[in-house]
Design a protein around this motif. Structure first.
Motif: not given
Lengths: 155, 404
Positions: A26, A30, A32, A60, A62, A73, A81, A83, A142, A144, B49, B81, B292-295, B307, B309, B317-318, B320
């Motif tokens: 993306p 980065r 994924f 992470t 989820l 990560h 990075l 993922n 965590q 939902k 959330e 992002d 989604e994105a990671v920084s 992170y 989402r 939604d999430r 982290k």
């Protein structure tokens, strides 16, 4: 642009056929990638040892609705990075520990056990993290469908 | 020799934060150490959330009282992002400016704590006094000493005026001079060097093995810095060096931190010089598209990573978060084992675990119910008068303000 990122993906696809065409880039630095659970430990080891993604930044965990998803990560020394994602069904929430590749993973994996209620196989016995020792069994914040109110009903 | 186990904590042996250690001792040496964490777990990720993207900035900023800007920046970067926002350059420069000022106050705070832990109380007094210079600047620019509230999705909330920039430059002159003294201290002061050398060793191999981060890692000769390796905000356009050292002990961590201060000053000067004119924010949508994105962010204590989402609504939604101290704690047992019990506080303090420090005014409530407030000047006056009554006169000493 994105040469490095695409190079990583093609090396992974070259080693593991089923990963071909699955990665997403993306942004710069980065990547994924969805990895099937059967080959996840091998892919992670390959990324660690051959592609030199030597740092585990965090994991992470989820609740993705129909399954639990985990994102590892991992970073190399050039700032890229990667993922890596793995998913397991909720009725069989067991994953293998990555401590043999990343010694620093211990708190990240304990956190998955505490907050999502997944079993991490190969994780040594030890105290809770981050929930307290007297946290009621079967309460996984965590998830939902977890309701904080359920705690007050237990006491 | 018999071994016995002593529990230390959850009251922190060095700082005002809970974590507990179980130390197995062999005489005065630590044979094995185990750490238990989680006493401060507040469920912030879960709480994110049920709040909007904007509300989460303020919640996440409060993860840490010291690296507050680190967390809010790291988080808004993930949202930007995913939303595909192009943040104006001026905003990116302001983010880096506040980030470096935050690093300066954090490192000076640490230096004082380190001084305190080894009984070098004058170092504690000096560095915390000097830290007030940067705290005043942060308050001038943002309105607060910590939890600056500068970030928003799409940019920053306050601009920097030319007058403020001048004040920052004036403060830098003072800070640079003081920091040169601290660097000299870390390199030449025999008592300090003897006290810290060889204490809390973590070799380069172990740094890499356990994934330690920040100054702990760089003090072992590992040259990694997110500002260099994965540049964000304005760092891609700034010229600076990644400071490393080879001592791989508490002395090395001290040297790295004091030298990093000079790099921060260098960066702040460049930021103020190069900062382009223009808007400081772009309009951001309330609902963030699914993605989604990671920084990653180089916080004063090491790598901070967030992170995100999103699912197309106005709430994530999430979210982290991994703050740097957690990465360093995986290696703490290794640093403690083989060392003396008496070194435990400084070794733990040397990874610089964080705590909050936002108080400045003191409110006095007397028994009759009346209240009075001390401001900074009043508090200083009060302390001088109090000491004078004890027969100690500060007049004419270097401690009285203005003469140093």
């Amino acid at each position: 642009m994105l040469e490095k990122e695409n190079q990583v993906l093609s090396e992974l696809a070259g080693k593991f056929d089923c990963l071909s065409g699955k990665g997403v880039v993306p942004a710069q630095r980065r990547i994924f990638l969805d990895v099937p659970e059967e080959i996840f430990p091998d892919v992670l080891k390959y990324a660690r040892n051959e592609l030199k993604f030597v740092q585990l930044c965090t994991i992470t965990g989820l609740d993705a609705g129909d399954c639990f998803q985990f994102i590892y990560h991992i970073a190399d020394d050039e700032g890229t990075l990667l993922n890596l994602k793995r998913s397991v069904p909720k009725d069989h929430a067991v994953i293998t520990s990555v401590l043999d590749s990343y010694n620093g993973a211990i708190f990240y994996e304990r956190e998955l056990e505490d907050l999502l209620g997944v079993k991490v196989e190969g994780l040594p016995e030890g105290r809770h993290y981050p929930l307290p020792d007297n946290w009621p069994q079967g309460q996984y914040p965590q998830r939902k469908d977890w309701d904080p109110e359920s705690l007050s009903q237990i006491k | 020799m018999g071994k016995f186990v002593i529990p230390v904590g959850p009251q922190h042996p060095a700082l005002e934060e809970p974590e507990s250690f179980s130390l197995m001792l062999e005489g005065e040496r630590v044979a094995a150490a185990n750490v238990t964490l989680g006493y401060n777990h507040r469920g912030i990720e879960k709480a994110c959330e049920s709040r909007t993207y904007i509300q989460d900035i303020y919640l996440l900023e409060r993860i840490c009282g010291i690296c507050s800007h680190a967390h809010s920046t790291c988080y808004v970067q993930t949202v930007e992002d995913v939303a595909g926002l192009e943040v104006p350059k001026r905003a990116l420069y302001i983010r880096s400016l506040i980030g470096e000022l935050e690093r300066v106050h954090s490192h000076l705070l640490w230096l004082g704590i380190a001084g305190h832990e080894i009984g070098f109380e004058s170092l504690f007094m000096y560095s915390w006094k000097d830290r007030e210079v940067v705290m005043d600047i942060l308050e001038l620019l943002t309105g607060n000493r910590v939890n600056y509230g500068m970030n928003t999705v799409g940019g920053v909330r306050r601009d920097i005026t030319p007058e403020q920039a001048q004040d920052v430059l004036k403060a830098l002159v003072i800070l640079e001079e003081k920091t040169k003294y601290y660097i000299q201290l870390a390199n030449e002061e025999v008592t300090l060097i003897d006290r810290l050398q060889g204490v809390g060793r973590l070799s380069k191999e172990d740094v890499l093995k356990y994934g330690a981060t920040g100054p702990v890692m760089r003090a072992a000769g590992v040259s990694r810095d997110i500002r260099k390796d994965d540049p964000y905000a304005a760092y891609g356009e700034l010229d600076f060096e990644v400071i490393t050292d080879t001592h791989a002990d508490v002395l090395g961590r001290t040297v790295v931190r004091v030298k990093e201060l000079m790099e921060s000053y260098k960066m702040i000067r460049q930021i103020l010089k190069q900062m382009p004119d223009g808007p400081i924010t772009v309009r951001a949508p309330k609902k963030i598209p699914a993605g989604e994105a990671v920084s990653r962010y180089e916080a004063p204590r090491g790598e901070d990573i967030h992170y995100l989402r999103s699912d197309g609504t106005d709430k994530p939604d999430r979210v982290k978060v991994r703050a740097p101290t957690l990465a360093n704690l995986a290696a703490i047992s290794n640093m403690l084992e083989g060392g003396y019990l008496a070194d435990v506080p400084i070794v733990i303090a040397a990874i610089d675990p964080c705590f909050s420090c936002t108080d400045r005014a003191i409110k006095v409530v007397n028994a009759s119910g009346g209240e009075s407030m001390f401001d900074w000047e009043g508090l200083r006056r009060y302390s001088i008068d109090w000491y004078r009554k004890q027969g100690i006169d500060m007049k004419g000493t270097k401690l009285s303000r203005g003469e140093d």
